[in-house]
Motif scaffolding. Sequence first.
Motif, PDB file in Angstrom:
ATOM      1  N   LYS A   1      -1.459  24.293  51.961  1.00 29.85           N
ATOM      2  CA  LYS A   1      -2.607  25.151  51.682  1.00 29.85           C
ATOM      3  C   LYS A   1      -2.707  25.379  50.184  1.00 29.85           C
ATOM      4  O   LYS A   1      -1.721  25.605  49.503  1.00 29.85           O
ATOM      5  CB  LYS A   1      -2.489  26.475  52.420  1.00 29.85           C
ATOM      6  N   GLY A   2      -3.925  25.317  49.689  1.00 26.43           N
ATOM      7  CA  GLY A   2      -4.164  25.509  48.262  1.00 26.43           C
ATOM      8  C   GLY A   2      -4.902  26.798  48.020  1.00 26.43           C
ATOM      9  O   GLY A   2      -4.896  27.720  48.836  1.00 26.43           O
TER      10      GLY A   2
ATOM     11  N   LYS B   1     -14.970  17.069  61.432  1.00 27.05           N
ATOM     12  CA  LYS B   1     -14.184  17.516  60.284  1.00 27.05           C
ATOM     13  C   LYS B   1     -14.373  19.010  60.095  1.00 27.05           C
ATOM     14  O   LYS B   1     -15.297  19.604  60.630  1.00 27.05           O
ATOM     15  CB  LYS B   1     -14.624  16.780  59.015  1.00 27.05           C
ATOM     16  N   SER B   2     -13.490  19.592  59.299  1.00 29.56           N
ATOM     17  CA  SER B   2     -13.645  21.005  58.978  1.00 29.56           C
ATOM     18  C   SER B   2     -14.647  21.149  57.840  1.00 29.56           C
ATOM     19  O   SER B   2     -14.910  20.193  57.098  1.00 29.56           O
ATOM     20  CB  SER B   2     -12.301  21.610  58.559  1.00 29.56           C
ATOM     21  N   VAL B   3     -15.176  22.346  57.679  1.00 32.43           N
ATOM     22  CA  VAL B   3     -16.082  22.619  56.558  1.00 32.43           C
ATOM     23  C   VAL B   3     -15.341  22.350  55.253  1.00 32.43           C
ATOM     24  O   VAL B   3     -15.891  21.758  54.318  1.00 32.43           O
ATOM     25  CB  VAL B   3     -16.626  24.066  56.622  1.00 32.43           C
ATOM     26  N   SER B   4     -14.083  22.737  55.178  1.00 30.05           N
ATOM     27  CA  SER B   4     -13.300  22.511  53.960  1.00 30.05           C
ATOM     28  C   SER B   4     -13.194  21.024  53.640  1.00 30.05           C
ATOM     29  O   SER B   4     -13.314  20.625  52.479  1.00 30.05           O
ATOM     30  CB  SER B   4     -11.900  23.111  54.111  1.00 30.05           C
ATOM     31  N   GLU B   5     -12.969  20.196  54.659  1.00 24.94           N
ATOM     32  CA  GLU B   5     -12.881  18.756  54.422  1.00 24.94           C
ATOM     33  C   GLU B   5     -14.193  18.206  53.872  1.00 24.94           C
ATOM     34  O   GLU B   5     -14.194  17.371  52.960  1.00 24.94           O
ATOM     35  CB  GLU B   5     -12.528  18.016  55.714  1.00 24.94           C
ATOM     36  N   ILE B   6     -15.308  18.666  54.429  1.00 26.30           N
ATOM     37  CA  ILE B   6     -16.624  18.211  53.967  1.00 26.30           C
ATOM     38  C   ILE B   6     -16.835  18.623  52.515  1.00 26.30           C
ATOM     39  O   ILE B   6     -17.262  17.814  51.677  1.00 26.30           O
ATOM     40  CB  ILE B   6     -17.755  18.782  54.857  1.00 26.30           C
TER      41      ILE B   6
END
Length: 95
Positions: free
Chosen positions: A3-4, A28-33
């Motif tokens: 985690k960042g 995908k997750s929103v973070s990945e997008i």
Amino acid sequence: MTKGSIVKIRISDADKTELEQFADSAGKSVSEIVRSAINETKRGQVAGHQRRENIAKLRRSTNRMIEAFAAKPIDVPKLKEIAVQVRKDAVRVLS
């Protein structure tokens, strides 16, 4: 992946809903997008450009297939060659 840091941004409720739906449909997750869009931008690429290019290639190869089916007589070796290209183009779009 570890985690960042967290970055907060403000977007409209409608944009947030669209982003969540897009991420869900892409598996995908929103973070990945968002990370993907950031990485493309850092490389000087317009977000989604490669996907649009791949879709355009698929459209061109399927149009070639339609033309090959319309030819009389049908050139089977040519049709097989085009079908292989359609498959390659589809894999690029779907992956």
